[in-house]
Design an enzyme around this catalytic site. Structure first.
Site, PDB file in Angstrom:
ATOM      1  N   HIS A 126       0.731  -0.962  -0.033  1.00 44.04           N
ATOM      2  CA  HIS A 126       0.050   0.084  -0.151  1.00 44.04           C
ATOM      3  C   HIS A 126       0.798   1.266   0.159  1.00 44.04           C
ATOM      4  O   HIS A 126       0.247   2.281  -0.423  1.00 44.04           O
ATOM      5  CB  HIS A 126      -0.865   0.001   1.408  1.00 44.04           C
ATOM      6  CG  HIS A 126      -1.904  -0.947   1.195  1.00 44.04           C
ATOM      7  ND1 HIS A 126      -1.841  -2.293   1.691  1.00 44.04           N
ATOM      8  CD2 HIS A 126      -3.350  -0.973   0.535  1.00 44.04           C
ATOM      9  CE1 HIS A 126      -3.136  -2.984   1.336  1.00 44.04           C
ATOM     10  NE2 HIS A 126      -3.919  -1.991   0.939  1.00 44.04           N
TER      11      HIS A 126
ATOM     12  N   ASP B 165      -4.748  -6.092  -7.795  1.00 45.29           N
ATOM     13  CA  ASP B 165      -5.113  -5.339  -6.446  1.00 45.29           C
ATOM     14  C   ASP B 165      -5.044  -3.825  -6.838  1.00 45.29           C
ATOM     15  O   ASP B 165      -4.822  -3.747  -7.979  1.00 45.29           O
ATOM     16  CB  ASP B 165      -3.612  -5.529  -5.900  1.00 45.29           C
ATOM     17  CG  ASP B 165      -4.004  -5.411  -4.300  1.00 45.29           C
ATOM     18  OD1 ASP B 165      -5.103  -4.878  -3.809  1.00 45.29           O
ATOM     19  OD2 ASP B 165      -3.083  -6.067  -3.381  1.00 45.29           O
TER      20      ASP B 165
END
Length: 487
Positions: A184, A256
């Site tokens: 992230h 993702d």
């Protein structure tokens, strides 16, 4: 001049967007009508089951075969129960229990709840083998560190979801479990030879493919031997040569979130990343959580521009959109969840969580303690979901402190003659955490409850070390019951 309508619709057919708030805005529904593949729901989209059902019905009014996805892993990653914590234990707890039939039942129950509110794709299970104890983003989301065990439970989880009519999306290919940084925030590197990946990380993916999982999610990780300097999401060697040619996967490859730094840092932005992912072999591009109409149009325009300038072949985008359409068609014809006998979380999730609790040491004498919960940050995957023993304590005082800067002497005075139960999450990684345990254990009986990935660290002075293998609502209740503190 506007985009060619046919090419725009083709590009939209590869995109998984999102929208803010509990009610789909007009633009979100209009994009679905224009061909957008679907939307992902996050915690901010979820209030009550009736509200979620109304939202998904509104999206289907735009197009009946719209994909509605969600990250509902049970355990620490929940969207439906983000306000309270999940009534199901997560993968680490299920892996410790070791009952693959239980894993299948838990995931079928999760799938049934999703199907009942109109959600068609679960971005789960996480099938990564958590081989790095200090992995900051997988941890309790994994079934464990043993590839054989993880493979067995991964296949059971995928089968359980799909038996309820919800498509499973196994993640994160080719394996995020050895990373020690969070994709992230940056691009992690897993410096492993292909042979190591085949033995350690890839068996669970082979198992879910054999079990018929309809989708696989890519990892924003760099594996130099396969991907060079970029992430697996942008690697044809990973998505085509390895996943499709070697492992025989024929379903939809979902990325993702492209807003994550592991992707944007490599591509220079979300729209260029979408083009690179499609070119590498991805089919459905998850934009992320922070999405608005202009961003969706910008990504679609970049895909169309790439079709014009040769960065993308039309046949590749048509192939991607076709696989997405096949996934949507499966979700419309899958088993009717109403045909299943519903098992309530109280009968299943909480009982499963109790089976996952492990106790090292002796808990005698901890029936009237001071409970001290140590503040811990959440990963972006987990979000800000309540955790701990607090909701389950009966007449027991609990206080919350930050380990770093906490005054052991003040805590001792507050406890008085009471023993102390310290509740933590990834406690050994908390600044000041191990030191606080040692300081309190020097004068008081201390029991430590670890609700994160336990790893190999153990508190030297504590009388008991309790591991729940997760921090869901179910895990918290199980810990409180084990300590004899629950109402």
């Amino acid at each position: 001049m506007g985009l060619d309508p046919g090419l725009r619709r083709l590009a939209l057919g590869t995109l998984l967007a999102a929208y803010p708030g509990p009610v789909p805005p007009d633009w979100a529904v209009e994009l679905v009508a224009d061909g957008l593949a679907g939307h992902t729901l996050f915690g901010g989209n979820v209030d009550t089951p009736a509200q979620v059902a109304a939202s998904t019905a509104a999206l289907r009014a735009g197009r009946p075969d719209v994909l509605v996805a969600i990250d509902e892993e049970g355990g620490d990653v929940t969207r439906l129960a983000h306000a309270t914590g999940s009534p199901y234990p997560g993968n680490a707890a299920l892996g410790v229990v070791g009952d693959v039939a239980l894993t299948r039942r838990v995931y079928r129950a999760i799938g049934t709840e999703l199907a009942a509110v109109g959600i068609t794709v679960d971005l789960a299970p996480t099938v990564d083998v958590n081989s790095a104890d200090d992995n900051p983003v997988i941890g309790t989301r994994s079934f464990g560190a043993d590839p054989v065990r993880v493979a067995a439970h991964s296949a059971a989880a995928a089968a359980g979801l799909q038996s309820a009519g919800v498509a499973a999306c196994a993640k994160h290919f080719p394996g995020h479990g050895a990373a020690i940084t969070d994709s992230h925030h940056e691009l992690p590197t897993v410096d492993a030879a292909p042979g190591v990946l085949r033995e350690r990380d890839l068996p669970p993916f082979a198992a879910v493919i054999a079990a018929g999982a309809r989708a696989v999610m890519t990892a924003h990780i760099r594996v130099p031997a396969l991907t060079g300097d970029g992430p697996a999401t942008f690697s044809r060697a990973v998505l085509v040569d390895l996943l499709r040619a070697e492992y025989g996967f024929t379903g939809a490859v979902i990325t993702d979130a492209l807003e994550m730094k592991g992707a944007t840092l490599a591509a220079g932005g979300i729209a260029p990343g979408a083009v690179r992912a499609l070119a590498a072999g991805a089919d459905l591009l998850c934009i992320g959580a922070r999405v608005h109409a202009e961003l969706v149009e910008r990504v679609a325009a970049e895909i169309v521009a790439a079709l014009h300038d040769g960065r993308l072949a039309r046949e590749r985008v048509e192939q991607a959109a076709g696989r997405v359409a096949e996934l949507a068609a499966w979700t419309r014809t899958a088993a009717d969840p109403a045909a299943w006998t519903r098992t309530t979380p109280a009968d299943l999730g909480y009982a499963a969580a109790r089976r996952a609790v492990r106790v090292e040491g002796v808990l005698a004498g901890f029936d009237h303690p001071l409970v001290v919960q140590l503040h811990a940050t959440s990963t972006m995957a987990e979000g800000r979901v309540p955790w701990g023993l607090g909701p389950h304590l009966d007449g027991v005082e609990q206080i919350r402190v930050a380990a770093l800067g906490a005054d052991p002497a003040a805590l001792r005075r507050h406890a008085g003659a009471r023993p102390i139960v310290l509740v933590g999450r990834r406690l050994h990684r908390l600044p000041g955490g191990p030191e606080l345990v040692d300081a309190l254990a020097a004068t008081h009986p201390v029991a430590v409850v670890e609700m994160g990935w336990p790893g190999s660290w153990r508190p030297t002075g504590a009388r008991a070390f309790v591991t729940t293998h997760g921090a869901s609502h179910a895990n918290g209740r199980a810990a409180a019951e084990t300590l004899g503190l629950a109402g």
